[in-house]
Design a protein around this motif. Structure first.
Motif, short mmCIF file in Angstrom:
data_model
loop_
_atom_site.label_atom_id
_atom_site.label_comp_id
_atom_site.label_asym_id
_atom_site.label_seq_id
_atom_site.Cartn_x
_atom_site.Cartn_y
_atom_site.Cartn_z
N GLY A 1 0.55 -1.22 -0.24
CA GLY A 1 0.49 -0.17 0.02
C GLY A 1 0.59 1.09 -0.08
O GLY A 1 0.78 2.24 -0.80
N ALA B 1 2.73 2.03 -3.13
CA ALA B 1 1.85 1.88 -4.05
C ALA B 1 1.69 3.82 -3.88
O ALA B 1 1.64 5.02 -4.73
CB ALA B 1 0.35 1.70 -4.26
N ASP C 1 4.22 5.53 -5.19
CA ASP C 1 4.36 5.94 -6.82
C ASP C 1 3.76 6.66 -7.14
O ASP C 1 4.18 7.83 -8.22
CB ASP C 1 4.09 4.25 -7.38
N GLN C 2 2.52 7.22 -6.20
CA GLN C 2 1.53 7.54 -7.17
C GLN C 2 1.93 9.10 -6.51
O GLN C 2 2.25 10.60 -7.67
CB GLN C 2 0.63 7.77 -6.23
N THR D 1 4.73 9.82 -9.31
CA THR D 1 4.41 10.38 -10.76
C THR D 1 3.86 11.71 -10.41
O THR D 1 3.76 12.00 -11.63
CB THR D 1 3.17 9.02 -10.64
N THR D 2 3.32 12.16 -9.53
CA THR D 2 2.80 13.06 -9.39
C THR D 2 4.11 14.52 -9.65
O THR D 2 3.84 15.84 -10.42
CB THR D 2 2.05 13.06 -8.13
N ARG E 1 6.64 13.18 -11.06
CA ARG E 1 7.04 13.66 -12.97
C ARG E 1 6.39 14.13 -13.33
O ARG E 1 6.63 15.28 -14.18
CB ARG E 1 6.94 11.88 -12.88
N LEU E 2 4.99 14.30 -13.50
CA LEU E 2 4.47 14.93 -14.43
C LEU E 2 4.25 16.99 -13.64
O LEU E 2 4.21 17.93 -15.16
CB LEU E 2 2.65 14.53 -14.01
N ARG F 1 5.78 18.30 -16.30
CA ARG F 1 5.34 18.60 -17.66
C ARG F 1 4.96 20.21 -18.01
O ARG F 1 4.54 20.24 -18.80
CB ARG F 1 5.13 17.40 -17.92
N VAL F 2 3.92 20.69 -17.23
CA VAL F 2 2.84 21.54 -17.06
C VAL F 2 4.02 22.41 -16.99
O VAL F 2 5.28 23.23 -16.95
CB VAL F 2 2.62 21.57 -14.98
N ARG G 1 -6.34 -0.49 -0.91
CA ARG G 1 -4.58 -0.25 -1.13
C ARG G 1 -5.11 0.82 -2.85
O ARG G 1 -5.58 0.32 -2.82
CB ARG G 1 -3.81 -1.29 -2.02
N PRO G 2 -3.94 1.64 -2.56
CA PRO G 2 -4.10 2.77 -3.72
C PRO G 2 -3.68 2.46 -4.55
O PRO G 2 -2.73 0.63 -4.42
CB PRO G 2 -2.89 3.61 -3.14
N ALA G 3 -3.73 2.67 -5.97
CA ALA G 3 -3.19 1.92 -7.43
C ALA G 3 -1.91 2.25 -7.40
O ALA G 3 -1.29 3.72 -7.16
CB ALA G 3 -4.67 3.17 -8.29
N VAL G 4 -1.58 1.62 -8.45
CA VAL G 4 -0.50 1.92 -9.00
C VAL G 4 0.25 2.95 -10.20
O VAL G 4 -1.08 2.18 -11.25
CB VAL G 4 0.58 0.97 -8.95
N TRP G 5 0.26 3.90 -10.14
CA TRP G 5 0.12 4.93 -11.31
C TRP G 5 1.10 4.87 -12.75
O TRP G 5 0.89 4.78 -13.56
CB TRP G 5 0.10 6.81 -11.00
N SER G 6 1.98 4.39 -11.59
CA SER G 6 3.04 4.33 -12.93
C SER G 6 2.89 2.52 -14.32
O SER G 6 3.48 3.00 -15.56
CB SER G 6 3.97 4.34 -11.90
N GLU H 1 0.97 5.41 -19.92
CA GLU H 1 1.69 6.52 -20.55
C GLU H 1 0.94 7.63 -21.28
O GLU H 1 1.64 8.68 -21.00
CB GLU H 1 3.18 6.48 -21.40
N LEU I 1 -1.07 9.72 -18.58
CA LEU I 1 -0.51 10.38 -17.85
C LEU I 1 -0.25 11.43 -18.67
O LEU I 1 -0.42 12.52 -18.33
CB LEU I 1 1.23 9.67 -17.40
N LEU I 2 0.61 11.20 -19.73
CA LEU I 2 0.79 12.32 -20.20
C LEU I 2 0.26 12.89 -20.87
O LEU I 2 0.83 14.01 -22.32
CB LEU I 2 1.94 12.12 -21.36
N ARG J 1 -2.33 16.50 -17.84
CA ARG J 1 -1.70 18.32 -17.88
C ARG J 1 -2.66 18.68 -17.03
O ARG J 1 -1.90 19.97 -16.57
CB ARG J 1 -0.45 18.67 -18.87
N MET K 1 -1.64 18.23 -4.56
CA MET K 1 -1.61 17.81 -5.90
C MET K 1 -1.70 16.48 -7.01
O MET K 1 -2.31 16.14 -7.62
CB MET K 1 -0.19 18.44 -6.52
N ARG K 2 -1.42 15.23 -5.59
CA ARG K 2 -1.42 13.67 -5.76
C ARG K 2 -2.35 13.67 -5.20
O ARG K 2 -3.76 13.30 -5.98
CB ARG K 2 -0.92 13.26 -4.69
N LEU L 1 -4.79 14.58 -9.13
CA LEU L 1 -4.61 14.19 -10.09
C LEU L 1 -5.41 12.70 -9.50
O LEU L 1 -6.21 12.22 -10.26
CB LEU L 1 -2.98 13.43 -9.65
N GLU L 2 -5.38 11.65 -8.48
CA GLU L 2 -6.03 11.46 -7.79
C GLU L 2 -7.55 11.34 -8.25
O GLU L 2 -7.99 9.80 -8.84
CB GLU L 2 -5.88 10.74 -6.77
#
Lengths: 82, 216
Positions: free
Chosen positions: A42, A45, A48-49, A52-53, A55-56, A59-60, B131-136, B140, B143-144, B149, B202-203, B206-207
């Motif tokens: 958990g 993950a 990872d979120q 990822t946030t 990383r994104l 790109r803003v 369990r949270p989702a694995v975004w990676s 792609e 996400l991109l 954005r 921000m997370r 995005l979620e």
């Protein structure tokens, strides 16, 4: 009892995440953090979120001055140069 | 200790002193977006913040002959910017307690809602209920995508100004924590608090977007 270090909960780990990424945890807390993370899918993950946030966010497209303000700035520069 | 001026900065400073318009356009294009975010920490509106940035650039031009390179050009420019912004804030009648800028006095703001974790009566208190989702693992392209954005950019606009400035400088522009602390006159600790809260929001944004998109 003597040997056990207090375990982090997931909820606590989440709040320490930025300090962990910034390298700001004490060696002891850093160890506890890594130990929890190594066996908690958990929290892996969640990390990872957040990564990822970040990383994104890279790109803003940054907000910038309005075209009017940019023109005014250039005028200011030309005036100053005179 | 402040960093010694980089060789390319010396050239830039010389070019600005000589009235080189290309150099001015280059440096304003690089720094104005960041300056805008910082100015927004102090003044009430985007429009006023844009004026502050313009005023600060005039201050840079007027002071460039006296710039001695004892701090980096960047640090020096941001010192002028924050002084300009503070003066403007006072003129606007805004009171600026330092603590509100730092954000450390704000009430606790958890990164995630408490209901994401088991309560104290559960055998695993404080552990994930789901369990949270694995975004990676997401495609792609998704996400991109431009829309992702845009959602992030919108969420960034919605952050409190101090969190927005720190997240923008660190994560959009890739500044180091030391550079951000210098530019915003923040302690390392306060910078981390603001970064943590800003990134957490921000997370969450995005979620909300990814969940709503991917729930089919």
């Amino acid at each position: 009892m003597i040997e056990t270090t207090e375990q982090l909960s997931c909820q606590e780990l989440v709040e320490l995440l930025t300090d962990f990424l910034e390298g700001a945890l004490s060696p002891r807390d850093h160890r506890r953090f890594e130990e929890h993370l190594s066996h908690c899918v958990g929290c892996q993950a969640h990390l990872d979120q957040v990564q990822t946030t970040i990383r994104l966010l890279g790109r803003v497209t940054p907000a910038s001055l309005s075209p009017d303000a940019e023109r005014a700035l250039l005028e200011t520069f030309r005036d100053w140069r005179r | 200790m402040e960093a010694a001026p980089r060789p390319d900065e010396t050239l830039l400073v010389e070019a600005l002193r000589a009235g080189d318009e290309t150099a001015f356009e280059q440096v304003t294009r690089e720094f104005s977006p960041v300056m805008l975010r910082v100015a927004q920490m102090y003044v009430s509106s985007r429009a006023v913040a844009e004026e502050v940035v313009q005023e600060a650039w005039l201050g840079v031009l007027e002071g460039i002959d006296r710039f001695e390179g004892r701090s980096s050009l960047k640090t020096w420019i941001f010192r002028i910017l924050t002084n300009t912004a503070k003066t403007r804030a006072v003129r606007e009648g805004r009171t600026l307690p330092l603590s509100s800028l730092a954000g450390a006095d704000d009430p606790q703001e958890p990164a995630l809602e408490a209901d994401r974790f088991h309560g104290p009566d559960h055998p695993w208190p404080g552990h994930w209920t789901a369990r949270p989702a694995v975004w990676s693992a997401l495609p792609e392209e998704r996400l991109l995508a431009g829309e992702t954005r845009e959602r992030l950019a919108d969420a960034l606009e919605g952050l409190p100004p101090n969190q927005r400035a720190v997240v923008t400088l660190r994560d959009v522009h890739g500044w180091s924590s030391e550079e951000v602390c210098n530019a915003l006159s923040l302690s390392e600790t306060n910078q981390r608090v603001l970064l943590h809260r800003g990134r957490s929001r921000m997370r969450s944004a995005l979620e909300r977007y990814l969940d709503q998109e991917g729930s089919e």
